[in-house]
Design an enzyme around this catalytic site. Structure first.
Site, PDB file in Angstrom:
ATOM      1  N   ARG A  41       0.843  -1.199   0.000  1.00  0.00           N
ATOM      2  CA  ARG A  41       0.000   0.000   0.000  1.00  0.00           C
ATOM      3  C   ARG A  41       0.881   1.253   0.000  1.00  0.00           C
ATOM      4  O   ARG A  41       0.554   2.240  -0.666  1.00  0.00           O
ATOM      5  CB  ARG A  41      -0.939   0.003   1.209  1.00  0.00           C
ATOM      6  CG  ARG A  41      -2.009  -1.078   1.149  1.00  0.00           C
ATOM      7  CD  ARG A  41      -3.001  -0.939   2.286  1.00  0.00           C
ATOM      8  NE  ARG A  41      -3.814   0.261   2.143  1.00  0.00           N
ATOM      9  CZ  ARG A  41      -4.538   0.796   3.129  1.00  0.00           C
ATOM     10  NH1 ARG A  41      -4.536   0.233   4.329  1.00  0.00           N
ATOM     11  NH2 ARG A  41      -5.255   1.885   2.917  1.00  0.00           N
ATOM     12  N   CYS A  79      -1.351   6.208   8.809  1.00  0.00           N
ATOM     13  CA  CYS A  79      -1.672   4.946   8.125  1.00  0.00           C
ATOM     14  C   CYS A  79      -2.780   5.258   7.126  1.00  0.00           C
ATOM     15  O   CYS A  79      -2.753   6.313   6.493  1.00  0.00           O
ATOM     16  CB  CYS A  79      -2.075   3.874   9.142  1.00  0.00           C
ATOM     17  SG  CYS A  79      -3.456   4.366  10.217  1.00  0.00           S
TER      18      CYS A  79
END
Length: 285
Positions: A181, A240
């Site tokens: 990611r 995040c």
């Protein structure tokens, strides 16, 4: 209870089940099946535990400007803690099924709002079950606690502040998402892939041993100091996807005795709300 440690072990929690000063909270959750955790809780949980739903309890109202899991308003969090019977003397123990990935969010929220007696169950539900400890299906009735909360606003970084810090070598930015990611190779949740320019990648799962317990404090300390280099921990910003698993790094840093870094609560999902904000793809900061 006087303990203000970051972690509690399963055998320790087992010994204090039923203590009125202990409030246990089940934080099990699945980002892709948002009712899974609540269903699991209803099926079986640690005796006396309340349930905290990430979307409903540990997050505020999402708007077009916020990330996926904005922090709740102080008043809403006070109501939640009151319903759990939390008082200033309560030891709040959070657990989940992901090595603390969701429980750390509640731990950080409690510490951020000034409730120091908060810890995460090391190894969580999986370790509790492996050791064949007591479980229950009984859902505790709402209580009426007296929480006292004062937010530590300097623990947070806003999107505007994050934008102004880019390129400033006095700050270290850590992306807690999985490497795929971070690099932009995969993005299963958010509409834009990549990372904030200048951010280093350390997956939050690297804080854990194979049995989903946290690595020893000395090991965590060495790893984070190598990552931070000459940057002081209080000039570290963690983010995040939506400000949840980034709290896992803040917990790990606290376990390591490095104090508390800063949380970019909006995280990637808020950063990409404005298409004019810079992004980067690949494995380099």
């Amino acid at each position: 209870m006087k303990s203000i440690r970051d972690l509690i072990q399963t055998e320790e929690l087992d010994q204090i089940l039923g203590n009125p000063e202990v409030v246990i909270v089940d934080c099990r959750f699945d980002l892709f099946q948002t009712e899974w955790g609540r269903e699991q809780y209803r099926h079986s949980h640690i005796p006396g535990a309340y349930y905290a739903h990430l979307d409903e309890d540990l997050s505020g109202v999402r708007t077009p400007q916020t990330g996926r899991h904005p922090l709740p308003e102080t008043e809403a969090f006070v109501r939640l803690l009151s319903a759990w019977g939390v008082t200033p003397n309560s030891l709040v123990v959070a657990y989940d099924q992901n090595g603390g990935a969701f429980a750390a969010r509640l731990w950080w929220m409690l510490r951020y709002w000034g409730h120091e007696r908060a810890c995460v169950l090391d190894g969580g539900w999986e370790k509790w079950i492996r050791e064949r400890r007591k479980t229950s299906t009984e859902i505790p009735a709402p209580s009426k606690g007296t929480p006292w909360l004062t937010p530590k606003n300097d623990w947070l970084i806003s999107t505007e502040e994050m934008a102004s810090i880019l390129g400033n070598n006095q700050w270290k930015i850590i992306d807690a998402r999985a490497p795929q990611r971070y690099s932009g190779e995969e993005e299963p949740i958010d509409p834009v892939a990549g990372h904030i320019p200048g951010a280093l990648n350390r997956f939050h799962g690297f804080n854990l041993a194979p049995d989903s317990t946290f690595l020893p404090p000395d090991t965590l300390r060495q790893q984070f100091l190598e990552l931070l280099g000459e940057t002081s921990p209080d000039h570290t910003i963690v983010y995040c996807g939506s400000g949840v698993t980034s709290c896992h790094h803040l917990l790990a840093m606290s376990i390591a005795g490095l104090g508390m870094g800063k949380l970019y609560a909006g995280s990637w999902s808020e950063w990409i709300r404005d298409p004019n904000r810079p992004i980067r793809r690949g494995n380099q900061p």
